[in-house]
Each structure stands twice: as structure tokens, then as C-alpha cells.
Scaffold this motif. Structure first.
Motif, PDB file in Angstrom:
ATOM      1  N   GLU A 197       5.982  -2.570 -13.751  1.00 33.89           N
ATOM      2  CA  GLU A 197       4.549  -2.269 -13.841  1.00 33.89           C
ATOM      3  C   GLU A 197       3.804  -3.365 -14.602  1.00 33.89           C
ATOM      4  N   SER A 198       4.414  -3.874 -15.657  1.00 32.51           N
ATOM      5  CA  SER A 198       3.742  -4.923 -16.430  1.00 32.51           C
ATOM      6  C   SER A 198       3.656  -6.218 -15.623  1.00 32.51           C
ATOM      7  N   ARG A 199       4.688  -6.540 -14.835  1.00 32.42           N
ATOM      8  CA  ARG A 199       4.634  -7.736 -13.992  1.00 32.42           C
ATOM      9  C   ARG A 199       3.572  -7.581 -12.906  1.00 32.42           C
ATOM     10  N   LYS A 200       3.453  -6.378 -12.335  1.00 29.62           N
ATOM     11  CA  LYS A 200       2.427  -6.140 -11.312  1.00 29.62           C
ATOM     12  C   LYS A 200       1.034  -6.247 -11.928  1.00 29.62           C
ATOM     13  N   ALA A 201       0.852  -5.698 -13.128  1.00 26.07           N
ATOM     14  CA  ALA A 201      -0.447  -5.793 -13.811  1.00 26.07           C
ATOM     15  C   ALA A 201      -0.769  -7.247 -14.144  1.00 26.07           C
ATOM     16  N   ALA A 202       0.246  -8.013 -14.566  1.00 26.94           N
ATOM     17  CA  ALA A 202       0.031  -9.425 -14.875  1.00 26.94           C
ATOM     18  C   ALA A 202      -0.359 -10.194 -13.615  1.00 26.94           C
ATOM     19  N   ALA A 203       0.303  -9.903 -12.503  1.00 26.16           N
ATOM     20  CA  ALA A 203      -0.027 -10.580 -11.239  1.00 26.16           C
ATOM     21  C   ALA A 203      -1.444 -10.228 -10.802  1.00 26.16           C
ATOM     22  N   ASP A 204      -1.821  -8.961 -10.927  1.00 24.73           N
ATOM     23  CA  ASP A 204      -3.181  -8.557 -10.559  1.00 24.73           C
ATOM     24  C   ASP A 204      -4.220  -9.244 -11.442  1.00 24.73           C
ATOM     25  N   GLN A 205      -3.910  -9.392 -12.725  1.00 28.53           N
ATOM     26  CA  GLN A 205      -4.839 -10.064 -13.639  1.00 28.53           C
ATOM     27  C   GLN A 205      -4.973 -11.542 -13.290  1.00 28.53           C
ATOM     28  N   LEU A 206      -3.873 -12.203 -12.941  1.00 22.43           N
ATOM     29  CA  LEU A 206      -3.941 -13.616 -12.546  1.00 22.43           C
ATOM     30  C   LEU A 206      -4.785 -13.784 -11.283  1.00 22.43           C
ATOM     31  N   VAL A 207      -4.660 -12.849 -10.347  1.00 26.86           N
ATOM     32  CA  VAL A 207      -5.461 -12.918  -9.119  1.00 26.86           C
ATOM     33  C   VAL A 207      -6.921 -12.635  -9.439  1.00 26.86           C
ATOM     34  N   ARG A 208      -7.181 -11.686 -10.323  1.00 26.06           N
ATOM     35  CA  ARG A 208      -8.557 -11.353 -10.699  1.00 26.06           C
ATOM     36  C   ARG A 208      -9.242 -12.543 -11.376  1.00 26.06           C
ATOM     37  N   LEU A 209      -8.480 -13.305 -12.168  1.00 24.56           N
ATOM     38  CA  LEU A 209      -9.025 -14.483 -12.838  1.00 24.56           C
ATOM     39  C   LEU A 209      -9.076 -15.701 -11.927  1.00 24.56           C
ATOM     40  N   ARG A 210      -8.606 -15.539 -10.706  1.00 24.75           N
ATOM     41  CA  ARG A 210      -8.553 -16.600  -9.696  1.00 24.75           C
ATOM     42  C   ARG A 210      -7.643 -17.753 -10.117  1.00 24.75           C
ATOM     43  N   LEU A 211      -6.627 -17.427 -10.900  1.00 28.35           N
ATOM     44  CA  LEU A 211      -5.628 -18.423 -11.250  1.00 28.35           C
ATOM     45  C   LEU A 211      -4.509 -18.440 -10.219  1.00 28.35           C
ATOM     46  N   ALA A 212      -4.378 -17.364  -9.444  1.00 22.42           N
ATOM     47  CA  ALA A 212      -3.340 -17.267  -8.426  1.00 22.42           C
ATOM     48  C   ALA A 212      -3.864 -16.413  -7.286  1.00 22.42           C
ATOM     49  N   GLN A 213      -3.145 -16.436  -6.197  1.00 26.71           N
ATOM     50  CA  GLN A 213      -3.474 -15.555  -5.074  1.00 26.71           C
ATOM     51  C   GLN A 213      -2.186 -15.047  -4.459  1.00 26.71           C
ATOM     52  N   PHE A 214      -2.286 -13.874  -3.848  1.00 26.78           N
ATOM     53  CA  PHE A 214      -1.109 -13.296  -3.232  1.00 26.78           C
ATOM     54  C   PHE A 214      -0.807 -14.019  -1.931  1.00 26.78           C
TER      55      PHE A 214
END
Length: 138
Positions: free
Chosen positions: A29-46
Motif C-alpha cells: 500500500e505504501s509503494r502504491k501511494a508513493a507511485a501515485d504521489q510521484l505521478v501526481r507531482l508529474r515526476l513519473a507516469q504509469f
């Protein structure tokens, strides 16, 4: 989040949930939340529709090379917290607005002068083609 960002920098595409299926649910869950936060900040994309593979964007590569997520927090804490700039200084916002207005006004003036110059060059070209021979004779 910092580890996920650095891991995505080391690899081209990183699996959000990792290769180990025996991870505890809280870690997943923490890794999924971290990935969602990185996408929200536009530092990464799925990378896929299942939202399990993550790829860094250009800003993500920049922040990964320049200190990771902690450097982002230090440099721009409001953006990292998910804010959209509403807590800015009103005087600075007014100056930004005035500057943008002046830039737009300058753009339209230069655009209008360019169009007028183009019309004058077409008129000059038509005059030269029509009366060019008569003007060159003595």
C-alpha cells in the motif's frame, strides 16, 4: 517515495509492487501511494493500464539526479505537498500578472508590426513588378 524515485532512475521502468510477492500488505500500500504521489507531482507516469509499472518523466530524472524527493521537498515544499500555488505572496502574484500583461501586449504589438511590414513588402513587390521597367529607363 525517495527509494522508488531512485529505483526508477536506475532502471528504465520499475515495477511498483516489486518482484517479491511476499511483501506485507502495508508495504504494498505504501509503494502504491508513493507511485501515485510521484505521478501526481508529474515526476513519473504509469507505463501500463494496470498502473503497476512506473517510468520517470524529464522532471523526475532531474530530481532523481539532483538529490531525489528530499531535494524536491527542500526546494519546493508547496509543490511537493500537492499545493497548486494558492499560498503565494499576493504582491508577487500581482507583479507576475502585470509582467504577463506587458509581455502579451508586447507580443501583439510585434505581431501587428510584422503583419504591417509583410503587407508593405507585398505592395513594394507589386509596384516593382508593375512599374519596374519604366522606372529604370532614363
Amino acid at each position: 517515495m525517495h527509494e522508488l524515485l531512485l529505483q526508477a532512475q536506475d532502471q528504465r521502468v520499475v515495477e511498483v509492487f516489486g518482484a517479491d510477492p511476499a511483501l506485507p500488505a502495508a508495504d504494498l500500500e505504501s509503494r502504491k501511494a508513493a507511485a501515485d504521489q510521484l505521478v501526481r507531482l508529474r515526476l513519473a507516469q504509469f507505463e501500463d493500464d494496470a498502473r503497476t509499472r512506473l517510468r520517470l518523466t524529464n522532471p523526475g530524472r532531474y530530481w532523481a539526479l539532483n538529490g531525489g524527493y528530499m531535494a524536491l521537498l527542500k526546494d519546493d515544499p508547496e509543490r511537493a505537498a500537492g499545493g497548486n500555488g494558492r499560498g503565494r505572496n499576493p504582491e508577487m502574484e500581482q507583479l507576475r500578472y502585470q509582467f504577463m500583461t506587458l509581455r502579451m501586449r508586447t507580443f501583439w504589438w510585434s505581431f501587428g508590426i510584422s503583419i504591417a511590414s509583410f503587407v508593405m513588402s507585398l505592395a513594394s513587390l507589386s509596384i516593382a513588378l508593375r512599374y519596374g521597367g519604366a522606372l529604370l529607363r532614363p
